[in-house]
Design a protein around this motif. Structure first.
Motif, PDB file in Angstrom:
ATOM      1  N   PHE A   7       0.827  -1.213   0.000  1.00  0.00           N
ATOM      2  CA  PHE A   7       0.000   0.000   0.000  1.00  0.00           C
ATOM      3  C   PHE A   7       0.859   1.261   0.000  1.00  0.00           C
ATOM      4  N   ARG A   8       1.926   1.272   0.774  1.00  0.00           N
ATOM      5  CA  ARG A   8       2.799   2.456   0.802  1.00  0.00           C
ATOM      6  C   ARG A   8       3.448   2.692  -0.563  1.00  0.00           C
ATOM      7  N   ASN A   9       3.842   1.600  -1.234  1.00  0.00           N
ATOM      8  CA  ASN A   9       4.426   1.738  -2.567  1.00  0.00           C
ATOM      9  C   ASN A   9       3.397   2.248  -3.577  1.00  0.00           C
ATOM     10  N   ILE A  10       2.153   1.796  -3.455  1.00  0.00           N
ATOM     11  CA  ILE A  10       1.094   2.289  -4.335  1.00  0.00           C
ATOM     12  C   ILE A  10       0.865   3.778  -4.085  1.00  0.00           C
ATOM     13  N   LEU A  11       0.783   4.174  -2.824  1.00  0.00           N
ATOM     14  CA  LEU A  11       0.533   5.574  -2.483  1.00  0.00           C
ATOM     15  C   LEU A  11       1.670   6.492  -2.930  1.00  0.00           C
ATOM     16  N   SER A  12       2.903   5.991  -2.886  1.00  0.00           N
ATOM     17  CA  SER A  12       4.050   6.817  -3.273  1.00  0.00           C
ATOM     18  C   SER A  12       4.263   6.846  -4.785  1.00  0.00           C
ATOM     19  N   GLY A  13       3.580   5.952  -5.502  1.00  0.00           N
ATOM     20  CA  GLY A  13       3.755   5.887  -6.945  1.00  0.00           C
ATOM     21  C   GLY A  13       4.826   4.897  -7.378  1.00  0.00           C
ATOM     22  N   ALA A  14       5.474   4.230  -6.419  1.00  0.00           N
ATOM     23  CA  ALA A  14       6.522   3.258  -6.739  1.00  0.00           C
ATOM     24  C   ALA A  14       5.948   1.939  -7.255  1.00  0.00           C
ATOM     25  N   GLN A  15       4.682   1.670  -6.961  1.00  0.00           N
ATOM     26  CA  GLN A  15       4.026   0.424  -7.386  1.00  0.00           C
ATOM     27  C   GLN A  15       2.739   0.755  -8.112  1.00  0.00           C
ATOM     28  N   ASN A  16       2.579   0.233  -9.300  1.00  0.00           N
ATOM     29  CA  ASN A  16       1.344   0.394 -10.049  1.00  0.00           C
ATOM     30  C   ASN A  16       0.307  -0.542  -9.439  1.00  0.00           C
ATOM     31  N   PRO A  17      -0.886  -0.033  -9.073  1.00  0.00           N
ATOM     32  CA  PRO A  17      -1.885  -0.892  -8.439  1.00  0.00           C
ATOM     33  C   PRO A  17      -2.361  -2.030  -9.340  1.00  0.00           C
ATOM     34  N   ILE A  18      -2.421  -1.804 -10.640  1.00  0.00           N
ATOM     35  CA  ILE A  18      -2.855  -2.868 -11.553  1.00  0.00           C
ATOM     36  C   ILE A  18      -1.816  -3.981 -11.591  1.00  0.00           C
ATOM     37  N   THR A  19      -0.542  -3.605 -11.643  1.00  0.00           N
ATOM     38  CA  THR A  19       0.533  -4.594 -11.613  1.00  0.00           C
ATOM     39  C   THR A  19       0.517  -5.345 -10.293  1.00  0.00           C
ATOM     40  N   ALA A  20       0.271  -4.642  -9.193  1.00  0.00           N
ATOM     41  CA  ALA A  20       0.202  -5.295  -7.880  1.00  0.00           C
ATOM     42  C   ALA A  20      -0.933  -6.312  -7.852  1.00  0.00           C
ATOM     43  N   TYR A  21      -2.064  -5.959  -8.447  1.00  0.00           N
ATOM     44  CA  TYR A  21      -3.205  -6.875  -8.513  1.00  0.00           C
ATOM     45  C   TYR A  21      -2.889  -8.084  -9.379  1.00  0.00           C
ATOM     46  N   MET A  22      -2.322  -7.841 -10.547  1.00  0.00           N
ATOM     47  CA  MET A  22      -2.014  -8.924 -11.485  1.00  0.00           C
ATOM     48  C   MET A  22      -0.948  -9.881 -10.937  1.00  0.00           C
ATOM     49  N   SER A  23      -0.042  -9.362 -10.109  1.00  0.00           N
ATOM     50  CA  SER A  23       1.024 -10.213  -9.550  1.00  0.00           C
ATOM     51  C   SER A  23       0.620 -10.863  -8.226  1.00  0.00           C
ATOM     52  N   GLY A  24      -0.597 -10.573  -7.755  1.00  0.00           N
ATOM     53  CA  GLY A  24      -1.073 -11.192  -6.525  1.00  0.00           C
ATOM     54  C   GLY A  24      -0.680 -10.471  -5.246  1.00  0.00           C
ATOM     55  N   LYS A  25      -0.022  -9.330  -5.367  1.00  0.00           N
ATOM     56  CA  LYS A  25       0.361  -8.558  -4.175  1.00  0.00           C
ATOM     57  C   LYS A  25      -0.823  -7.805  -3.580  1.00  0.00           C
ATOM     58  N   LEU A  26      -1.808  -7.509  -4.419  1.00  0.00           N
ATOM     59  CA  LEU A  26      -3.015  -6.790  -4.019  1.00  0.00           C
ATOM     60  C   LEU A  26      -4.213  -7.659  -4.372  1.00  0.00           C
ATOM     61  N   ARG A  27      -5.029  -7.962  -3.370  1.00  0.00           N
ATOM     62  CA  ARG A  27      -6.248  -8.733  -3.615  1.00  0.00           C
ATOM     63  C   ARG A  27      -7.444  -7.793  -3.549  1.00  0.00           C
ATOM     64  N   VAL A  28      -8.474  -8.132  -4.311  1.00  0.00           N
ATOM     65  CA  VAL A  28      -9.689  -7.318  -4.357  1.00  0.00           C
ATOM     66  C   VAL A  28     -10.880  -8.210  -4.069  1.00  0.00           C
ATOM     67  N   GLU A  29     -11.719  -7.758  -3.144  1.00  0.00           N
ATOM     68  CA  GLU A  29     -12.998  -8.412  -2.882  1.00  0.00           C
ATOM     69  C   GLU A  29     -14.083  -7.420  -3.281  1.00  0.00           C
ATOM     70  N   GLY A  30     -14.933  -7.823  -4.209  1.00  0.00           N
ATOM     71  CA  GLY A  30     -15.974  -6.933  -4.703  1.00  0.00           C
ATOM     72  C   GLY A  30     -15.692  -6.542  -6.132  1.00  0.00           C
ATOM     73  N   ASN A  31     -16.245  -5.434  -6.537  1.00  0.00           N
ATOM     74  CA  ASN A  31     -16.197  -4.962  -7.912  1.00  0.00           C
ATOM     75  C   ASN A  31     -14.795  -4.459  -8.274  1.00  0.00           C
ATOM     76  N   VAL A  32     -14.171  -5.102  -9.254  1.00  0.00           N
ATOM     77  CA  VAL A  32     -12.826  -4.721  -9.676  1.00  0.00           C
ATOM     78  C   VAL A  32     -12.823  -3.329 -10.313  1.00  0.00           C
ATOM     79  N   GLN A  33     -13.897  -2.968 -11.021  1.00  0.00           N
ATOM     80  CA  GLN A  33     -13.995  -1.626 -11.616  1.00  0.00           C
ATOM     81  C   GLN A  33     -13.946  -0.551 -10.532  1.00  0.00           C
ATOM     82  N   ARG A  34     -14.666  -0.783  -9.445  1.00  0.00           N
ATOM     83  CA  ARG A  34     -14.655   0.167  -8.328  1.00  0.00           C
ATOM     84  C   ARG A  34     -13.267   0.225  -7.703  1.00  0.00           C
ATOM     85  N   ALA A  35     -12.603  -0.929  -7.618  1.00  0.00           N
ATOM     86  CA  ALA A  35     -11.244  -0.976  -7.070  1.00  0.00           C
ATOM     87  C   ALA A  35     -10.302  -0.128  -7.914  1.00  0.00           C
TER      88      ALA A  35
END
Length: 96
Positions: A59-87
Motif C-alpha cells: 500500500f505504501r508503494n502504491i501511495l508513493s507511486g513506486a508500485q502500479n496498483p494494476i501490476t500489484a493486482y495482477m502479480s497477486g500482491k493486491l487482492r480485491v474483494e468486490g467490484n474490480v472496476q470500483r477498485a
C-alpha cells in the motif's frame, strides 16, 4: 488504533474526501483496516462496497507511486474483494 492506521487516515483523508462514492476498505495485513468514503478515512473493519487487501509495504508503494496498483493486482500482491472496476477507481484516487 495503531500508529500505522493513524498514518493512513492522516494521508488518505484529503485524497478520499469528496472523491469516493460508496465505501472502500483498505485491509492492511497485520495492522487493521481503513474505511474510505466521501467524508474521508476512518479506522473501521465494517462492510464496504469493495475491499483492497495488501501488506503495508504494498500500500505504501502504491501511495508513493513506486508500485502500479494494476501490476500489484495482477502479480497477486493486491487482492480485491468486490467490484474490480470500483477498485480501479479507488486506486486512481490513491495514486493521485
Amino acid at each position: 488504533m495503531t500508529s500505522v492506521i493513524a498514518d493512513y487516515i492522516a494521508n488518505l483523508t484529503p485524497k478520499a474526501k469528496g472523491q469516493i462514492r460508496g465505501t472502500a476498505r483498505l485491509e492492511i495485513t497485520d495492522h487493521g483496516s481503513v474505511m474510505l468514503d466521501e467524508t474521508g478515512a476512518t479506522a473501521s473493519d465494517g462492510p464496504a462496497d469493495v475491499v483492497l487487501i495488501a501488506s503495508d509495504e504494498v500500500f505504501r508503494n502504491i501511495l508513493s507511486g513506486a508500485q502500479n496498483p494494476i501490476t500489484a493486482y495482477m502479480s497477486g500482491k493486491l487482492r480485491v474483494e468486490g467490484n474490480v472496476q470500483r477498485a480501479l477507481k479507488v486506486s486512481a484516487i490513491l495514486t493521485a
